[in-house]
Write a protein that holds these residues in place. Structure first.
Motif, mmCIF file in Angstrom:
data_model
loop_
_atom_site.group_PDB
_atom_site.id
_atom_site.type_symbol
_atom_site.label_atom_id
_atom_site.label_comp_id
_atom_site.label_asym_id
_atom_site.label_seq_id
_atom_site.Cartn_x
_atom_site.Cartn_y
_atom_site.Cartn_z
ATOM 1 N N TYR A 33 29.813 -7.858 54.482
ATOM 2 C CA TYR A 33 29.004 -6.747 54.986
ATOM 3 C C TYR A 33 29.657 -5.474 54.469
ATOM 4 C CZ TYR A 33 26.502 -10.009 57.926
ATOM 5 O OH TYR A 33 25.708 -11.046 58.358
ATOM 6 N N PHE B 114 28.652 -1.315 52.296
ATOM 7 C CA PHE B 114 27.669 -0.421 51.697
ATOM 8 C C PHE B 114 28.301 0.245 50.499
ATOM 9 C CE2 PHE B 114 29.353 2.351 55.089
ATOM 10 C CZ PHE B 114 29.644 3.520 54.406
ATOM 11 N N ASP C 138 24.371 -5.478 52.357
ATOM 12 C CA ASP C 138 24.437 -4.023 52.455
ATOM 13 C C ASP C 138 23.805 -3.569 53.771
ATOM 14 O OD1 ASP C 138 24.010 -1.223 52.227
ATOM 15 O OD2 ASP C 138 23.924 -1.389 50.048
ATOM 16 N N ILE C 139 24.618 -2.997 54.662
ATOM 17 C CA ILE C 139 24.111 -2.628 55.986
ATOM 18 C C ILE C 139 23.290 -1.346 55.967
ATOM 19 C CG2 ILE C 139 26.005 -3.844 57.128
ATOM 20 C CD1 ILE C 139 27.042 -0.972 57.944
ATOM 21 N N GLN C 140 23.368 -0.586 54.882
ATOM 22 C CA GLN C 140 22.524 0.603 54.782
ATOM 23 C C GLN C 140 21.165 0.279 54.171
ATOM 24 O OE1 GLN C 140 24.893 3.563 52.709
ATOM 25 N NE2 GLN C 140 25.494 4.460 54.674
ATOM 26 N N ALA D 288 18.379 -3.289 57.404
ATOM 27 C CA ALA D 288 18.619 -3.130 58.845
ATOM 28 C C ALA D 288 18.947 -4.458 59.523
ATOM 29 C CB ALA D 288 17.408 -2.487 59.509
ATOM 30 N N HIS E 259 20.790 -6.857 58.311
ATOM 31 C CA HIS E 259 22.226 -7.091 58.121
ATOM 32 C C HIS E 259 23.035 -6.222 59.079
ATOM 33 C CE1 HIS E 259 21.491 -9.733 54.863
ATOM 34 N NE2 HIS E 259 21.304 -8.825 53.923
ATOM 35 N N ARG E 260 22.628 -4.973 59.250
ATOM 36 C CA ARG E 260 23.323 -4.071 60.178
ATOM 37 C C ARG E 260 23.253 -4.621 61.603
ATOM 38 N NH1 ARG E 260 21.383 0.192 58.441
ATOM 39 N NH2 ARG E 260 19.516 0.302 59.727
ATOM 40 N N ARG E 261 22.065 -5.054 62.015
ATOM 41 C CA ARG E 261 21.907 -5.620 63.366
ATOM 42 C C ARG E 261 22.769 -6.858 63.558
ATOM 43 N NH1 ARG E 261 16.608 -4.234 62.557
ATOM 44 N NH2 ARG E 261 16.064 -6.331 61.877
ATOM 45 N N VAL F 72 26.405 -5.800 64.047
ATOM 46 C CA VAL F 72 26.632 -5.198 65.364
ATOM 47 C C VAL F 72 26.548 -6.243 66.466
ATOM 48 C CG1 VAL F 72 25.731 -3.529 67.039
ATOM 49 C CG2 VAL F 72 25.915 -2.896 64.626
ATOM 50 N N GLN G 221 29.480 -1.375 63.726
ATOM 51 C CA GLN G 221 28.973 -1.471 62.354
ATOM 52 C C GLN G 221 30.021 -1.051 61.335
ATOM 53 O OE1 GLN G 221 25.451 0.923 61.636
ATOM 54 N NE2 GLN G 221 25.908 2.225 63.363
#
Length: 86
Positions: free
Chosen positions: A9, A11, A35-37, A40, A42-44, A47, A53
């Motif tokens: 994970y 960016f 890429d968490i940016q 979304a 992947h970001r979720r 987290v 994050q």
């Protein structure tokens, strides 16, 4: 340990992420980059699993039900070198 069980994970603009990506290239490892940016989902996922994050974060699958999440670029690079630096 198989590189297929890893995902990073990250960016693009993160210098600590760049350090890990450089280590991956140096070691000849091709792992999934999340890429968490740019994504979304992947970001979720990051987290939900870790409560933050913060990147870089290496996701290590250790079998069907065990997953380890490793933060800190220096720790990730050291772990990669220990397992794949042969």
């Amino acid at each position: 340990m198989n590189a297929d069980s890893l995902s990073l994970y990250h960016f693009d603009g993160c210098p600590f992420c760049a350090r890990v990506r450089q280590a991956l290239a140096r070691l000849g490892l091709s792992i999934e980059l999340r890429d968490i940016q740019a994504d979304a989902a992947h970001r979720r996922a990051l987290v939900e699993a870790t409560g933050r994050q913060m990147v870089p974060c290496l996701r290590i699958e250790r079998g069907a039900s065990e997953v380890e999440w490793m933060h800190e670029s220096a720790d990730i690079v050291r772990w990669l070198e220990e397992h794949f630096g042969g």
